[in-house]
Design a protein around this motif. Structure first.
Motif, PDB file in Angstrom:
ATOM      1  N   GLY A   5       0.943  -1.291  -0.112  1.00  0.00           N
ATOM      2  CA  GLY A   5       0.056   0.153   0.152  1.00  0.00           C
ATOM      3  C   GLY A   5       0.909   1.062   0.010  1.00  0.00           C
ATOM      4  O   GLY A   5       1.856   1.131   0.615  1.00  0.00           O
ATOM      5  N   LEU A   6       0.654   2.129  -1.017  1.00  0.00           N
ATOM      6  CA  LEU A   6       1.325   3.573  -0.911  1.00  0.00           C
ATOM      7  C   LEU A   6       0.339   4.657  -0.791  1.00  0.00           C
ATOM      8  O   LEU A   6      -0.738   4.788  -1.172  1.00  0.00           O
ATOM      9  N   ILE A   7       0.900   5.603  -0.059  1.00  0.00           N
ATOM     10  CA  ILE A   7       0.292   6.957   0.162  1.00  0.00           C
ATOM     11  C   ILE A   7       1.330   7.733  -0.680  1.00  0.00           C
ATOM     12  O   ILE A   7       2.503   8.223  -0.183  1.00  0.00           O
ATOM     13  N   GLY A   8       0.739   8.196  -1.924  1.00  0.00           N
ATOM     14  CA  GLY A   8       1.717   8.953  -2.582  1.00  0.00           C
ATOM     15  C   GLY A   8       1.202  10.417  -3.270  1.00  0.00           C
ATOM     16  O   GLY A   8       0.211  10.890  -2.591  1.00  0.00           O
ATOM     17  N   GLY A   9       1.838  10.761  -4.115  1.00  0.00           N
ATOM     18  CA  GLY A   9       1.274  12.252  -4.877  1.00  0.00           C
ATOM     19  C   GLY A   9       1.893  13.240  -4.089  1.00  0.00           C
ATOM     20  O   GLY A   9       1.630  14.557  -4.391  1.00  0.00           O
ATOM     21  N   MET A  10       3.309  13.141  -3.294  1.00  0.00           N
ATOM     22  CA  MET A  10       4.015  14.284  -2.450  1.00  0.00           C
ATOM     23  C   MET A  10       5.459  14.035  -2.939  1.00  0.00           C
ATOM     24  O   MET A  10       6.008  14.041  -2.255  1.00  0.00           O
ATOM     25  N   SER A  11       5.679  14.415  -4.205  1.00  0.00           N
ATOM     26  CA  SER A  11       4.910  14.585  -5.069  1.00  0.00           C
ATOM     27  C   SER A  11       4.659  13.614  -6.117  1.00  0.00           C
ATOM     28  O   SER A  11       5.146  12.523  -5.894  1.00  0.00           O
ATOM     29  N   TRP A  12       3.686  13.697  -7.401  1.00  0.00           N
ATOM     30  CA  TRP A  12       3.310  12.458  -8.040  1.00  0.00           C
ATOM     31  C   TRP A  12       4.588  12.158  -8.678  1.00  0.00           C
ATOM     32  O   TRP A  12       4.884  10.918  -9.050  1.00  0.00           O
ATOM     33  N   GLU A  13       5.698  13.185  -9.031  1.00  0.00           N
ATOM     34  CA  GLU A  13       6.706  12.854  -9.832  1.00  0.00           C
ATOM     35  C   GLU A  13       7.703  11.551  -9.183  1.00  0.00           C
ATOM     36  O   GLU A  13       8.107  10.899  -9.590  1.00  0.00           O
ATOM     37  N   SER A  14       7.687  11.441  -7.793  1.00  0.00           N
ATOM     38  CA  SER A  14       8.611  10.948  -7.100  1.00  0.00           C
ATOM     39  C   SER A  14       7.901   9.547  -6.921  1.00  0.00           C
ATOM     40  O   SER A  14       8.241   8.229  -7.062  1.00  0.00           O
ATOM     41  N   THR A  15       6.419   9.727  -6.883  1.00  0.00           N
ATOM     42  CA  THR A  15       5.631   8.378  -6.583  1.00  0.00           C
ATOM     43  C   THR A  15       5.415   7.546  -7.908  1.00  0.00           C
ATOM     44  O   THR A  15       5.497   6.485  -7.800  1.00  0.00           O
ATOM     45  N   ALA A  16       5.776   8.294  -9.061  1.00  0.00           N
ATOM     46  CA  ALA A  16       5.944   7.419 -10.171  1.00  0.00           C
ATOM     47  C   ALA A  16       7.222   6.702 -10.131  1.00  0.00           C
ATOM     48  O   ALA A  16       7.181   5.532 -10.850  1.00  0.00           O
ATOM     49  N   HIS A  17       8.280   7.039  -9.682  1.00  0.00           N
ATOM     50  CA  HIS A  17       9.454   6.149  -9.639  1.00  0.00           C
ATOM     51  C   HIS A  17       9.211   5.176  -8.393  1.00  0.00           C
ATOM     52  O   HIS A  17       9.672   3.896  -8.495  1.00  0.00           O
ATOM     53  N   TYR A  18       8.586   5.407  -7.496  1.00  0.00           N
ATOM     54  CA  TYR A  18       8.286   4.273  -6.533  1.00  0.00           C
ATOM     55  C   TYR A  18       7.537   3.057  -7.527  1.00  0.00           C
ATOM     56  O   TYR A  18       7.782   1.922  -7.243  1.00  0.00           O
ATOM     57  N   TYR A  19       6.476   3.487  -8.386  1.00  0.00           N
ATOM     58  CA  TYR A  19       5.600   2.491  -9.115  1.00  0.00           C
ATOM     59  C   TYR A  19       6.679   1.776  -9.579  1.00  0.00           C
ATOM     60  O   TYR A  19       6.511   0.490  -9.886  1.00  0.00           O
ATOM     61  N   ALA A  20       7.493   2.471 -10.577  1.00  0.00           N
ATOM     62  CA  ALA A  20       8.445   1.702 -11.245  1.00  0.00           C
ATOM     63  C   ALA A  20       9.560   0.800 -10.735  1.00  0.00           C
ATOM     64  O   ALA A  20       9.721  -0.136 -10.954  1.00  0.00           O
ATOM     65  N   GLU A  21      10.121   1.316  -9.405  1.00  0.00           N
ATOM     66  CA  GLU A  21      11.258   0.533  -8.782  1.00  0.00           C
ATOM     67  C   GLU A  21      10.344  -0.550  -7.993  1.00  0.00           C
ATOM     68  O   GLU A  21      10.970  -1.741  -8.148  1.00  0.00           O
ATOM     69  N   LEU A  22       9.100  -0.548  -7.601  1.00  0.00           N
ATOM     70  CA  LEU A  22       8.333  -1.851  -7.269  1.00  0.00           C
ATOM     71  C   LEU A  22       8.192  -2.906  -8.393  1.00  0.00           C
ATOM     72  O   LEU A  22       8.475  -4.104  -7.888  1.00  0.00           O
ATOM     73  N   ASN A  23       7.771  -2.383  -9.233  1.00  0.00           N
ATOM     74  CA  ASN A  23       7.541  -3.333 -10.377  1.00  0.00           C
ATOM     75  C   ASN A  23       8.631  -3.898 -10.773  1.00  0.00           C
ATOM     76  O   ASN A  23       8.929  -5.331 -11.181  1.00  0.00           O
ATOM     77  N   GLN A  24       9.687  -3.156 -11.062  1.00  0.00           N
ATOM     78  CA  GLN A  24      10.895  -3.613 -11.647  1.00  0.00           C
ATOM     79  C   GLN A  24      11.873  -4.686 -10.519  1.00  0.00           C
ATOM     80  O   GLN A  24      12.175  -5.458 -10.812  1.00  0.00           O
ATOM     81  N   GLY A  25      11.380  -4.268  -9.117  1.00  0.00           N
ATOM     82  CA  GLY A  25      12.020  -5.504  -8.116  1.00  0.00           C
ATOM     83  C   GLY A  25      11.169  -6.702  -8.075  1.00  0.00           C
ATOM     84  O   GLY A  25      11.869  -7.841  -8.022  1.00  0.00           O
ATOM     85  N   ILE A  26      10.040  -6.558  -8.344  1.00  0.00           N
ATOM     86  CA  ILE A  26       9.151  -7.764  -8.423  1.00  0.00           C
ATOM     87  C   ILE A  26       9.608  -8.676  -9.608  1.00  0.00           C
ATOM     88  O   ILE A  26       9.908  -9.897  -9.560  1.00  0.00           O
ATOM     89  N   LYS A  27       9.744  -7.869 -10.716  1.00  0.00           N
ATOM     90  CA  LYS A  27       9.894  -8.658 -12.096  1.00  0.00           C
ATOM     91  C   LYS A  27      11.518  -9.333 -11.912  1.00  0.00           C
ATOM     92  O   LYS A  27      11.561 -10.352 -12.555  1.00  0.00           O
ATOM     93  N   LYS A  28      12.332  -8.636 -11.218  1.00  0.00           N
ATOM     94  CA  LYS A  28      13.834  -9.083 -11.368  1.00  0.00           C
ATOM     95  C   LYS A  28      13.846 -10.372 -10.344  1.00  0.00           C
ATOM     96  O   LYS A  28      14.370 -11.268 -10.502  1.00  0.00           O
ATOM     97  N   ALA A  29      12.735 -10.413  -9.292  1.00  0.00           N
ATOM     98  CA  ALA A  29      12.912 -11.471  -8.171  1.00  0.00           C
ATOM     99  C   ALA A  29      12.177 -12.570  -8.914  1.00  0.00           C
ATOM    100  O   ALA A  29      12.613 -13.755  -8.751  1.00  0.00           O
TER     101      ALA A  29
END
Length: 232
Positions: A5-29
């Motif tokens: 669960g994420l509370i994001g939007g502060m700012s959405w610019e960095s939250t977009a990086h979170y989304y990418a990092e999380l998905n890339q991490g799962i894909k790598k694993a």
């Protein structure tokens, strides 16, 4: 795999990086077409920035607690606040829900301790650099020696975050300003630099300076991936 669960939007610019990092991490694993199970509640940052400027932390606490409850109700198994500054409200958020909150400073400090970094420079918003909620956690829980820039440099860092990085603006002159600040911290004995604002990783990269950079957004996301996969 558990749901993050994420509370994001502060700012959405960095939250977009979170989304990418999380998905890339799962894909790598896990490989193949695997991706992260994520529930995101993204706030409107405009009103929040105004409340921060007024230091109306009570109203901000109410907003964050409400967001946390909505994320939990949606089915999240853990919670991440996708910004360093709003970890000032950790206690309020934790009290609002029954799922664990993965603290960004704890995740970062664990990597620093692993790397045997003792004296670290901290960049972030003025709130993060100057108030005790973040520094004291690093000092009291992990025995780190935390140094911050001088007042002029803190003002420059803060202004660039809110006037440029949160708007997705990456300027060469601002990068030079940040690099000069990191050099001054290194001269004061910093063995590494915490990018204690989730937007700063947009501006500074590890190859830019001679001492290690610790991108809190990347570290936080990696910790969430590790946590979610414990249940795989």
């Amino acid at each position: 795999m558990k749901t993050i669960g994420l509370i994001g939007g502060m700012s959405w610019e960095s939250t977009a990086h979170y989304y990418a990092e999380l998905n890339q991490g799962i894909k790598k694993a896990l490989g193949g077409l695997h991706s992260a199970r994520i529930l995101l509640y993204s706030v409107d940052f405009g009103p929040i920035e105004k409340l921060q400027n007024k230091e109306d932390w009570e109203s901000l606490g109410n907003i964050m607690a409400d967001a946390a409850r909505k994320v939990e109700k949606g089915g999240a198994d853990c919670l991440l606040i996708c910004t360093n500054t709003m970890h000032k409200l950790t206690g309020i958020v934790e009290d609002a829900v029954n799922i664990p909150l993965l603290h960004i400073a704890d995740a970062t400090a664990q990597v620093l301790v692993h790397d045997k970094i003792k004296r670290v420079g901290l960049l972030g918003t003025a709130y993060t650099m100057e108030q005790e909620f973040y520094k004291n956690r690093l000092i009291s829980k992990f025995d780190l020696d935390v140094i911050i820039p001088d007042e002029k440099d803190r003002n420059s860092i803060h202004t660039i975050i809110y006037k440029e990085l949160c708007l997705g603006q990456i300027k060469t002159q601002s990068q030079k300003t940040y690099l000069n600040i990191t050099k001054r911290l290194a001269e004061k004995g910093a063995q590494g630099i915490i990018l204690g604002c989730t937007e700063i990783g947009m501006l500074l990269k590890p190859e830019d300076i001679d001492i290690p950079l610790y991108d809190t957004a990347k570290i936080h996301a990696a910790k969430a991936v590790e946590w979610a996969l414990k249940y795989e």
